[in-house]
Design a protein around this motif. Structure first.
Motif: not given
Length: 341
Positions: A205-209, A215-219, A243-244, A335-340
């Motif tokens: 459900s979540t991945v490392s930031l 991945h976004l850079l490759n994209f 850590e996020y 804007k998103i509040k990230l989890s750790k």
């Protein structure tokens, strides 16, 4: 099999709960006050009286409640309960009392009223706990159903991402292949890397930031190959920390939308600016700007609607999305509040 085992476990828990409640109520039944002092009077015949209450409670709790009360047949439930109360009172006054205390006369009106009050208080306590238990179970089932619906909807929305991405890029790849462009192998390699991330890294459900930004850079580089020489693409990141964690493929849609609609209406002077920053409170700010010609502004595809639904499901009341559109520019701020981790 798991469902049956879970059901048996739930029934076992309920009967243990009911046993504890019955013992507690019996404890209060045998309590008495004498000259301001609390004392217990436990006699064998009190079990007879309490057994009389137990059968009535079982009938009300496990027959009348599910078959009448929960089906909103309140009149039938009220009449049936009154008949049970009358039966309990009859058994207590005309069967148990005369048998245990044969020398006493039948209770008068005052005695009947006192007995009725005692019976009613005990049955209300026992049946009330059953209603409370059922309410908790229904709420738990409702919460589980909401989770299942959420997971199903997310699964459906996620399944739309890959086909949407493939549809756009395979069309572009076909065009380069027809033209025998030297960029074709590089595009295939980039597409393979992006799909590998989507297939194998995005199962959680979540991945490392950091992985998501890589991945976004490759994209972005994959799309940048398609507009080389026809404009500029800027990608800036700041304070990206491993850590996020973030839901995968949330940002892709906005980037894809920017490239798609900048290219569709103009052949040069394409300008796309993307930035991702994280502040000290763990709040991610994503900004994506792109220019376009008016002819390309009418339709922005299913991607934006998809990502809005995913944000509502994954980050309820934890995100802020702003989309502004002018005559020649499309602006997205998320804007998103990230989890750790």
């Amino acid at each position: 099999m798991d469902s049956i085992a879970t059901q048996h476990k739930s029934v076992k828990k309920e009967w243990i709960f009911q046993l504890i409640i019955h013992l507690l109520v019996f404890h209060f039944v045998i309590m008495d006050h004498e000259k301001g002092q609390l004392k217990y009077e436990l006699y064998w015949y009190q079990l007879w009286f309490f057994t009389n209450y137990v059968w009535a409670n079982l009938l009300i709790s496990y027959v009348f409640l599910p078959k009448l009360f929960y089906r909103k047949k309140y009149l039938q439930f009220g009449l049936s309960t009154l008949l049970v109360l009358a039966a309990v009172l009859f058994i207590e006054e005309f069967l148990i009392d005369p048998f245990i205390f044969p020398d006493t006369r039948l209770a008068d009106l005052k005695g009947v009223l006192l007995s009725s009050g005692k019976i009613l208080s005990v049955l209300v306590a026992l049946a009330g706990t059953k209603i409370a238990w059922d309410a908790i179970q229904r709420q738990r089932e409702l919460d589980e159903l909401k989770i299942m619906v959420k997971e199903s909807e997310l699964s459906f929305l996620n399944s739309q991402i890959n086909p949407h991405f493939l549809f756009n890029n395979l069309n572009n790849l076909y065009s380069y292949a027809v033209e025998q462009s030297p960029k074709t192998p590089e595009i295939i390699l980039g597409l393979s890397g992006v799909l590998r991330y989507m297939l194998y890294e995005c199962r959680e459900s979540t991945v490392s930031l950091t992985k998501e930004i890589d991945h976004l850079l490759n994209f972005i580089q994959l799309y940048e190959l398609q507009i080389e020489g026809r404009g500029s693409v800027e990608f800036v990141t700041k304070n990206i920390d491993d850590e996020y964690k973030i839901a995968p493929l949330i940002l892709n849609v906005f980037v894809e939308n920017a490239f798609k609609h900048s290219q569709s209406g103009q052949s040069d002077q394409i300008k796309i600016a993307i930035s991702v920053t994280v502040n000290e409170r763990g709040e991610l700010t994503f900004i994506c700007q792109n220019n376009y010609l008016p002819m390309s502004s009418e339709q922005h595809g299913i991607g934006l609607e998809n990502v809005k639904k995913r944000l509502n499901l994954l980050y309820p009341e934890q995100y802020e999305l702003k989309i502004n559109q002018t005559a020649d520019e499309f602006f997205v701020s998320l804007k998103i509040k990230l989890s750790k981790t």
